[in-house]
Design a protein around this motif. Structure first.
Motif, PDB file in Angstrom:
ATOM      1  N   LEU A   1       9.209 -11.786  -8.791  1.00  0.00           N
ATOM      2  CA  LEU A   1       8.990 -10.351  -8.606  1.00  0.00           C
ATOM      3  C   LEU A   1       7.805 -10.109  -7.681  1.00  0.00           C
ATOM      4  CD1 LEU A   1       9.866  -7.526  -9.241  1.00  0.00           C
ATOM      5  CD2 LEU A   1       8.542  -7.611 -11.370  1.00  0.00           C
ATOM      6  N   LEU A   2       6.760 -10.916  -7.830  1.00  0.00           N
ATOM      7  CA  LEU A   2       5.609 -10.800  -6.934  1.00  0.00           C
ATOM      8  C   LEU A   2       6.026 -11.102  -5.501  1.00  0.00           C
ATOM      9  CD1 LEU A   2       2.603 -10.344  -6.511  1.00  0.00           C
ATOM     10  CD2 LEU A   2       2.218 -12.753  -7.103  1.00  0.00           C
ATOM     11  N   ASP A   3       6.836 -12.147  -5.318  1.00  0.00           N
ATOM     12  CA  ASP A   3       7.345 -12.470  -3.979  1.00  0.00           C
ATOM     13  C   ASP A   3       8.145 -11.312  -3.411  1.00  0.00           C
ATOM     14  OD1 ASP A   3       6.223 -14.976  -4.238  1.00  0.00           O
ATOM     15  OD2 ASP A   3       8.108 -15.975  -4.770  1.00  0.00           O
ATOM     16  N   LEU A   4       8.961 -10.686  -4.251  1.00  0.00           N
ATOM     17  CA  LEU A   4       9.810  -9.577  -3.815  1.00  0.00           C
ATOM     18  C   LEU A   4       8.972  -8.380  -3.380  1.00  0.00           C
ATOM     19  CD1 LEU A   4      12.841  -8.702  -3.707  1.00  0.00           C
ATOM     20  CD2 LEU A   4      12.483  -7.711  -5.967  1.00  0.00           C
ATOM     21  N   VAL A   5       7.980  -8.037  -4.201  1.00  0.00           N
ATOM     22  CA  VAL A   5       7.108  -6.902  -3.879  1.00  0.00           C
ATOM     23  C   VAL A   5       6.415  -7.120  -2.544  1.00  0.00           C
ATOM     24  CG1 VAL A   5       4.973  -5.725  -4.564  1.00  0.00           C
ATOM     25  CG2 VAL A   5       6.748  -6.165  -6.260  1.00  0.00           C
ATOM     26  N   GLU A   6       5.952  -8.346  -2.317  1.00  0.00           N
ATOM     27  CA  GLU A   6       5.215  -8.624  -1.089  1.00  0.00           C
ATOM     28  C   GLU A   6       6.138  -8.772   0.111  1.00  0.00           C
ATOM     29  OE1 GLU A   6       2.735 -11.956  -2.120  1.00  0.00           O
ATOM     30  OE2 GLU A   6       1.270 -10.653  -3.144  1.00  0.00           O
ATOM     31  N   LEU A   7       7.314  -9.366  -0.100  1.00  0.00           N
ATOM     32  CA  LEU A   7       8.262  -9.554   1.001  1.00  0.00           C
ATOM     33  C   LEU A   7       8.720  -8.219   1.573  1.00  0.00           C
ATOM     34  CD1 LEU A   7      10.122 -11.365   2.714  1.00  0.00           C
ATOM     35  CD2 LEU A   7      11.798 -11.239   0.864  1.00  0.00           C
ATOM     36  N   PHE A   8       9.068  -7.271   0.699  1.00  0.00           N
ATOM     37  CA  PHE A   8       9.559  -5.968   1.136  1.00  0.00           C
ATOM     38  C   PHE A   8       8.445  -4.926   1.231  1.00  0.00           C
ATOM     39  CE2 PHE A   8      13.461  -7.927  -0.453  1.00  0.00           C
ATOM     40  CZ  PHE A   8      14.354  -7.603   0.555  1.00  0.00           C
ATOM     41  N   ASN A   9       7.223  -5.339   0.908  1.00  0.00           N
ATOM     42  CA  ASN A   9       6.084  -4.415   0.938  1.00  0.00           C
ATOM     43  C   ASN A   9       6.417  -3.140   0.161  1.00  0.00           C
ATOM     44  OD1 ASN A   9       3.461  -3.795   1.586  1.00  0.00           O
ATOM     45  ND2 ASN A   9       3.913  -3.075   3.655  1.00  0.00           N
ATOM     46  N   LEU A  10       6.965  -3.321  -1.030  1.00  0.00           N
ATOM     47  CA  LEU A  10       7.537  -2.209  -1.796  1.00  0.00           C
ATOM     48  C   LEU A  10       6.513  -1.152  -2.187  1.00  0.00           C
ATOM     49  CD1 LEU A  10       9.985  -4.126  -4.179  1.00  0.00           C
ATOM     50  CD2 LEU A  10      10.523  -2.900  -2.068  1.00  0.00           C
ATOM     51  N   ARG A  11       5.258  -1.536  -2.283  1.00  0.00           N
ATOM     52  CA  ARG A  11       4.254  -0.598  -2.776  1.00  0.00           C
ATOM     53  C   ARG A  11       3.434   0.037  -1.657  1.00  0.00           C
ATOM     54  NH1 ARG A  11       0.341  -3.091  -6.116  1.00  0.00           N
ATOM     55  NH2 ARG A  11       0.032  -1.067  -7.127  1.00  0.00           N
ATOM     56  N   PHE A  12       3.824  -0.192  -0.409  1.00  0.00           N
ATOM     57  CA  PHE A  12       3.036   0.345   0.707  1.00  0.00           C
ATOM     58  C   PHE A  12       3.008   1.865   0.682  1.00  0.00           C
ATOM     59  CE2 PHE A  12       2.616   1.834   5.114  1.00  0.00           C
ATOM     60  CZ  PHE A  12       1.392   1.255   5.432  1.00  0.00           C
ATOM     61  N   ASP A  13       4.177   2.477   0.556  1.00  0.00           N
ATOM     62  CA  ASP A  13       4.264   3.936   0.504  1.00  0.00           C
ATOM     63  C   ASP A  13       4.292   4.474  -0.924  1.00  0.00           C
ATOM     64  OD1 ASP A  13       4.375   4.292   3.311  1.00  0.00           O
ATOM     65  OD2 ASP A  13       6.497   3.740   3.297  1.00  0.00           O
ATOM     66  N   ASP A  14       4.558   3.593  -1.875  1.00  0.00           N
ATOM     67  CA  ASP A  14       4.699   4.015  -3.267  1.00  0.00           C
ATOM     68  C   ASP A  14       4.043   2.979  -4.182  1.00  0.00           C
ATOM     69  OD1 ASP A  14       5.426   5.097  -5.666  1.00  0.00           O
ATOM     70  OD2 ASP A  14       7.564   4.580  -5.509  1.00  0.00           O
ATOM     71  N   PRO A  15       2.717   3.104  -4.409  1.00  0.00           N
ATOM     72  CA  PRO A  15       2.008   2.105  -5.227  1.00  0.00           C
ATOM     73  C   PRO A  15       2.590   1.947  -6.625  1.00  0.00           C
ATOM     74  CG  PRO A  15       0.448   3.511  -4.077  1.00  0.00           C
ATOM     75  CD  PRO A  15       1.799   4.125  -3.884  1.00  0.00           C
ATOM     76  N   ASN A  16       3.167   3.013  -7.173  1.00  0.00           N
ATOM     77  CA  ASN A  16       3.769   2.946  -8.506  1.00  0.00           C
ATOM     78  C   ASN A  16       5.284   2.840  -8.362  1.00  0.00           C
ATOM     79  OD1 ASN A  16       4.047   2.893 -11.248  1.00  0.00           O
ATOM     80  ND2 ASN A  16       3.512   5.024 -11.584  1.00  0.00           N
ATOM     81  N   HIS A  17       5.710   1.844  -7.601  1.00  0.00           N
ATOM     82  CA  HIS A  17       7.131   1.663  -7.301  1.00  0.00           C
ATOM     83  C   HIS A  17       7.948   1.552  -8.588  1.00  0.00           C
ATOM     84  CE1 HIS A  17      10.621   0.324  -5.008  1.00  0.00           C
ATOM     85  NE2 HIS A  17      10.808  -0.597  -5.933  1.00  0.00           N
ATOM     86  N   GLY A  18       9.035   2.330  -8.661  1.00  0.00           N
ATOM     87  CA  GLY A  18       9.918   2.275  -9.818  1.00  0.00           C
ATOM     88  C   GLY A  18       9.476   3.137 -10.995  1.00  0.00           C
ATOM     89  N   GLU A  19       8.506   4.001 -10.783  1.00  0.00           N
ATOM     90  CA  GLU A  19       7.974   4.833 -11.879  1.00  0.00           C
ATOM     91  C   GLU A  19       9.059   5.667 -12.529  1.00  0.00           C
ATOM     92  OE1 GLU A  19       5.911   7.583 -14.373  1.00  0.00           O
ATOM     93  OE2 GLU A  19       5.554   5.517 -13.766  1.00  0.00           O
ATOM     94  N   GLU A  20       9.889   6.310 -11.728  1.00  0.00           N
ATOM     95  CA  GLU A  20      10.906   7.214 -12.289  1.00  0.00           C
ATOM     96  C   GLU A  20      11.866   6.465 -13.205  1.00  0.00           C
ATOM     97  OE1 GLU A  20      14.412  10.334 -10.788  1.00  0.00           O
ATOM     98  OE2 GLU A  20      12.985   9.465  -9.350  1.00  0.00           O
ATOM     99  N   GLY A  21      12.339   5.313 -12.750  1.00  0.00           N
ATOM    100  CA  GLY A  21      13.280   4.545 -13.542  1.00  0.00           C
ATOM    101  C   GLY A  21      12.677   4.004 -14.822  1.00  0.00           C
TER     102      GLY A  21
END
Length: 229
Positions: free
Chosen positions: A175-195
Motif C-alpha cells: 500500500l505504501l508503494d502504491l501511494v508513492e507510485l501514484f502520488n495519491l496524496r499529492f492533491d488529497d492528503p486524506n485519500h479515500g476519506e469518503e469511502g
C-alpha cells in the motif's frame, strides 16, 4: 523470560513475530504451555487484545492450540506452510483480490455483530486516520490499515482476524508503494476519506449491505489502479 518491549505500531504483527520466534527457535518446545495473556502482554509491552490476536494468528499457522480450560499449547515449531513468504511473493493484484473476499465478508459481519466497544474503537481509528493525513505516507498507511483491522476485529471471527493479521505486513508495504507510485496524496492528503467514513458509518449503523458495498467499492478502485500498470 523477558521478550523485550515493542515499538508502538503496528503492534499485532510485531507481537506475532516475537512469539513465533520464541517457538521456532525452540525456546518453547512442542507441548509447552504458553504463559497467560496477562503475562505475555506485560512482557511484550502491549494490551491483552493484541496478544489475543497474535495467538490467533499463530494458531492459524498451526503453531499453537488453545485447549479449553487449560491454556494455549505449542503443537509445532514450524508453520504448516510459509504463508507469509507466499504473500510476499504474490502479485499485488492477487493479494487485493483475496483481500476483497476476506474484508467484504468481515465488514458485513461487523455490521451485524459490532458491540458498543467496537463502535468506540472504529470511531477512534477513523479519527486517527484523519489525523495521520497531516503526516507522511508511512504514518498514513499505518493508520489506514489500523482502520481496516478494527473492522475485521468487529466481525468477531478469529479465523478472519488471523487471516487478515497475516496479510498486514505485505499489505502495509504494498500500500505504501502504491501511494508513492501514484502520488495519491499529492492533491488529497486524506485519500479515500469518503469511502472509509462510509464504511465506518455503515458498520456503526448496523447496515451489512452498505458496509460490504463501501469496502467493495474502495478495493475495486484500487484494483483498477493496479491493473492499469
Amino acid at each position: 523470560m523477558s521478550l523485550g518491549a515493542l515499538r508502538p505500531s503496528p503492534l499485532v504483527e510485531q507481537a506475532t513475530d516475537h512469539l513465533r520466534e520464541q517457538i521456532t527457535d525452540g525456546e518453547w518446545g512442542v507441548g509447552t504451555k504458553l504463559p497467560g495473556e496477562s503475562t505475555l502482554a506485560k512482557s511484550l509491552g502491549v494490551g491483552r487484545s493484541t496478544v489475543r490476536e497474535a495467538l490467533r494468528a499463530l494458531a492459524g499457522a498451526g503453531l499453537v492450540q488453545a485447549r479449553q480450560g487449560a491454556g494455549v499449547f505449542v503443537i509445532a515449531t514450524e508453520p504448516r506452510e510459509n504463508w507469509s513468504a507466499q504473500l510476499r511473493q504474490a502479485a499485488i493484484t492477487d493479494v487485493y483480490e483475496v483481500r476483497m473476499l476476506i474484508e467484504v465478508e468481515a465488514a458485513q459481519l461487523a455490521a451485524r455483530r459490532r458491540t458498543d466497544h467496537d463502535v468506540v474503537a472504529l470511531l477512534d481509528v477513523l479519527a486517527k486516520r484523519r489525523e495521520a493525513a497531516q503526516q507522511g505516507n508511512a504514518e498514513f498507511v499505518v493508520a489506514d490499515i489500523a482502520l481496516h483491522r478494527a473492522v475485521v476485529a468487529a466481525a468477531h471471527n478469529p479465523v478472519l482476524t488471523g487471516l487478515f493479521t497475516e496479510f498486514i505486513p505485505v499489505l502495509q508495504q504494498r500500500l505504501l508503494d502504491l501511494v508513492e507510485l501514484f502520488n495519491l496524496r499529492f492533491d488529497d492528503p486524506n485519500h479515500g476519506e469518503e469511502g472509509h467514513a462510509a464504511l465506518v458509518e455503515a458498520v456503526v449503523q448496523g447496515d451489512p449491505e452498505a458496509a460490504g458495498q463501501a469496502l467493495r467499492d474502495e478495493l475495486e478502485r484500487t484494483l483498477e489502479l493496479l491493473r492499469s500498470l
